[in-house]
Design a protein around this motif. Structure first.
Motif, PDB file in Angstrom:
ATOM      1  N   GLU A 125     127.617  14.209  41.348  1.00 59.14           N
ATOM      2  CA  GLU A 125     126.754  14.547  42.499  1.00 59.14           C
ATOM      3  C   GLU A 125     127.023  13.710  43.689  1.00 59.14           C
ATOM      4  OE1 GLU A 125     122.702  13.698  40.966  1.00 59.14           O
ATOM      5  OE2 GLU A 125     122.718  15.623  39.703  1.00 59.14           O
ATOM      6  N   GLY A 126     127.227  13.115  43.680  1.00 61.50           N
ATOM      7  CA  GLY A 126     128.410  12.457  44.971  1.00 61.50           C
ATOM      8  C   GLY A 126     128.908  13.158  45.593  1.00 61.50           C
ATOM      9  N   LYS A 127     129.808  13.333  44.478  1.00 63.47           N
ATOM     10  CA  LYS A 127     131.276  13.462  44.805  1.00 63.47           C
ATOM     11  C   LYS A 127     130.925  15.066  45.945  1.00 63.47           C
ATOM     12  CE  LYS A 127     134.170  10.017  44.557  1.00 63.47           C
ATOM     13  NZ  LYS A 127     135.059   9.568  45.595  1.00 63.47           N
ATOM     14  N   ALA A 128     130.449  16.177  44.964  1.00 64.42           N
ATOM     15  CA  ALA A 128     130.407  16.816  45.010  1.00 64.42           C
ATOM     16  C   ALA A 128     129.033  17.498  47.006  1.00 64.42           C
ATOM     17  CB  ALA A 128     129.173  17.627  44.035  1.00 64.42           C
ATOM     18  N   LYS A 129     128.296  16.026  46.720  1.00 65.66           N
ATOM     19  CA  LYS A 129     127.581  15.943  48.423  1.00 65.66           C
ATOM     20  C   LYS A 129     129.068  15.437  48.628  1.00 65.66           C
ATOM     21  CE  LYS A 129     123.243  14.334  47.773  1.00 65.66           C
ATOM     22  NZ  LYS A 129     122.581  13.739  47.560  1.00 65.66           N
ATOM     23  N   GLU A 130     129.631  14.953  48.974  1.00 67.10           N
ATOM     24  CA  GLU A 130     130.299  14.683  49.888  1.00 67.10           C
ATOM     25  C   GLU A 130     131.205  15.847  50.384  1.00 67.10           C
ATOM     26  OE1 GLU A 130     133.950  11.621  50.365  1.00 67.10           O
ATOM     27  OE2 GLU A 130     132.546  11.494  48.763  1.00 67.10           O
ATOM     28  N   LEU A 131     131.879  16.835  49.539  1.00 68.92           N
ATOM     29  CA  LEU A 131     132.381  17.920  49.478  1.00 68.92           C
ATOM     30  C   LEU A 131     131.631  19.039  50.157  1.00 68.92           C
ATOM     31  CD1 LEU A 131     135.340  19.490  48.837  1.00 68.92           C
ATOM     32  CD2 LEU A 131     134.314  19.787  47.138  1.00 68.92           C
ATOM     33  N   LYS A 132     130.434  19.058  49.761  1.00 67.61           N
ATOM     34  CA  LYS A 132     129.794  20.034  50.465  1.00 67.61           C
ATOM     35  C   LYS A 132     129.414  19.952  51.793  1.00 67.61           C
ATOM     36  CE  LYS A 132     125.068  22.273  49.875  1.00 67.61           C
ATOM     37  NZ  LYS A 132     123.613  22.106  49.302  1.00 67.61           N
ATOM     38  N   LYS A 140     124.965  22.166  63.137  1.00 64.79           N
ATOM     39  CA  LYS A 140     125.455  22.139  61.756  1.00 64.79           C
ATOM     40  C   LYS A 140     126.590  20.990  60.904  1.00 64.79           C
ATOM     41  CE  LYS A 140     124.956  25.474  58.489  1.00 64.79           C
ATOM     42  NZ  LYS A 140     124.411  25.503  57.757  1.00 64.79           N
ATOM     43  N   GLN A 141     127.039  21.047  62.112  1.00 62.02           N
ATOM     44  CA  GLN A 141     128.383  19.865  62.333  1.00 62.02           C
ATOM     45  C   GLN A 141     127.401  18.060  62.310  1.00 62.02           C
ATOM     46  OE1 GLN A 141     130.653  19.807  65.346  1.00 62.02           O
ATOM     47  NE2 GLN A 141     132.159  17.741  64.917  1.00 62.02           N
ATOM     48  N   ALA A 142     127.050  18.273  61.983  1.00 59.73           N
ATOM     49  CA  ALA A 142     125.829  16.928  61.982  1.00 59.73           C
ATOM     50  C   ALA A 142     125.533  17.413  60.935  1.00 59.73           C
ATOM     51  CB  ALA A 142     125.162  16.546  63.799  1.00 59.73           C
ATOM     52  N   GLU A 143     124.751  17.840  60.600  1.00 56.58           N
ATOM     53  CA  GLU A 143     124.009  17.900  59.280  1.00 56.58           C
ATOM     54  C   GLU A 143     125.176  17.993  58.292  1.00 56.58           C
ATOM     55  OE1 GLU A 143     122.362  21.568  56.171  1.00 56.58           O
ATOM     56  OE2 GLU A 143     121.732  21.537  58.890  1.00 56.58           O
ATOM     57  N   GLY A 144     126.226  18.078  58.885  1.00 59.00           N
ATOM     58  CA  GLY A 144     127.358  18.696  57.566  1.00 59.00           C
ATOM     59  C   GLY A 144     127.583  16.641  57.249  1.00 59.00           C
ATOM     60  N   ALA A 145     128.085  16.156  58.593  1.00 62.88           N
ATOM     61  CA  ALA A 145     128.501  15.152  58.791  1.00 62.88           C
ATOM     62  C   ALA A 145     127.736  14.311  57.423  1.00 62.88           C
ATOM     63  CB  ALA A 145     128.831  14.511  60.169  1.00 62.88           C
ATOM     64  N   ALA A 146     126.517  14.076  57.910  1.00 65.09           N
ATOM     65  CA  ALA A 146     125.493  13.205  57.364  1.00 65.09           C
ATOM     66  C   ALA A 146     125.358  12.879  56.231  1.00 65.09           C
ATOM     67  CB  ALA A 146     123.661  13.667  58.189  1.00 65.09           C
ATOM     68  N   GLU A 147     125.352  14.878  55.621  1.00 63.69           N
ATOM     69  CA  GLU A 147     124.915  14.639  53.623  1.00 63.69           C
ATOM     70  C   GLU A 147     126.402  14.293  52.848  1.00 63.69           C
ATOM     71  OE1 GLU A 147     125.054  18.943  50.703  1.00 63.69           O
ATOM     72  OE2 GLU A 147     124.505  19.106  53.281  1.00 63.69           O
ATOM     73  N   LYS A 148     127.865  14.551  54.251  1.00 61.83           N
ATOM     74  CA  LYS A 148     129.061  13.706  53.725  1.00 61.83           C
ATOM     75  C   LYS A 148     128.955  12.292  53.269  1.00 61.83           C
ATOM     76  CE  LYS A 148     132.187  13.036  56.286  1.00 61.83           C
ATOM     77  NZ  LYS A 148     133.844  13.624  57.116  1.00 61.83           N
ATOM     78  N   ILE A 149     127.622  11.616  54.492  1.00 62.80           N
ATOM     79  CA  ILE A 149     128.004   9.937  54.192  1.00 62.80           C
ATOM     80  C   ILE A 149     127.091   9.931  53.261  1.00 62.80           C
ATOM     81  CG2 ILE A 149     126.849   8.610  55.370  1.00 62.80           C
ATOM     82  CD1 ILE A 149     127.841   9.372  58.179  1.00 62.80           C
ATOM     83  N   ALA A 150     126.039  10.584  53.158  1.00 59.32           N
ATOM     84  CA  ALA A 150     124.918  10.340  51.862  1.00 59.32           C
ATOM     85  C   ALA A 150     125.435   9.970  50.533  1.00 59.32           C
ATOM     86  CB  ALA A 150     123.780  11.425  52.390  1.00 59.32           C
ATOM     87  N   GLY A 151     126.733  11.748  50.281  1.00 54.92           N
ATOM     88  CA  GLY A 151     127.402  11.945  49.077  1.00 54.92           C
ATOM     89  C   GLY A 151     128.031  10.494  49.308  1.00 54.92           C
ATOM     90  N   ARG A 152     128.927  10.213  49.830  1.00 58.55           N
ATOM     91  CA  ARG A 152     129.748   8.847  49.713  1.00 58.55           C
ATOM     92  C   ARG A 152     128.818   8.112  49.196  1.00 58.55           C
ATOM     93  NH1 ARG A 152     132.772   7.982  54.632  1.00 58.55           N
ATOM     94  NH2 ARG A 152     134.030  10.177  53.882  1.00 58.55           N
ATOM     95  N   ILE A 153     127.195   7.291  50.196  1.00 60.35           N
ATOM     96  CA  ILE A 153     126.949   6.607  49.525  1.00 60.35           C
ATOM     97  C   ILE A 153     126.517   6.205  48.439  1.00 60.35           C
ATOM     98  CG2 ILE A 153     124.583   5.424  49.658  1.00 60.35           C
ATOM     99  CD1 ILE A 153     125.358   6.042  52.737  1.00 60.35           C
ATOM    100  N   GLN A 154     126.120   7.608  47.667  1.00 59.92           N
ATOM    101  CA  GLN A 154     125.287   7.619  47.069  1.00 59.92           C
ATOM    102  C   GLN A 154     126.325   7.844  44.877  1.00 59.92           C
ATOM    103  OE1 GLN A 154     123.917  11.803  45.731  1.00 59.92           O
ATOM    104  NE2 GLN A 154     123.656  11.727  43.118  1.00 59.92           N
ATOM    105  N   ALA A 155     127.664   7.590  45.910  1.00 60.44           N
ATOM    106  CA  ALA A 155     129.236   7.461  45.548  1.00 60.44           C
ATOM    107  C   ALA A 155     129.456   6.989  44.765  1.00 60.44           C
ATOM    108  CB  ALA A 155     130.465   9.092  45.207  1.00 60.44           C
TER     109      ALA A 155
END
Length: 60
Positions: free
Chosen positions: A7-14, A30-45
């Motif tokens: 899920e973390g890797k998927a969130k990072e990709l999204k 949208k750019q900032a939202e994507g960057a935040a989601e990418k970081i959250a995914g990286r942390i989860q993974a």
């Protein structure tokens, strides 16, 4: 590989896709939202990886 790691890797990709779309369209929100989601995914993974490593240490 556990569910959180996937899920973390998927969130990072999204997040990466959202960030790229934001850059292309000039949509900073949208750019900032994507960057935040990418970081959250990286942390989860990463947390999932650490948990997996700890389970392996406990087994040994």
């Amino acid at each position: 590989m556990d569910r959180n790691r996937v899920e973390g890797k998927a969130k990072e990709l999204k997040g990466s896709v959202k960030e790229a779309i934001g850059k292309v369209t000039g949509n900073r929100a949208k750019q900032a939202e994507g960057a935040a989601e990418k970081i959250a995914g990286r942390i989860q993974a990463r947390i999932a990886e650490e948990a997996e490593e700890e389970r392996e240490r406990v087994k040994s």
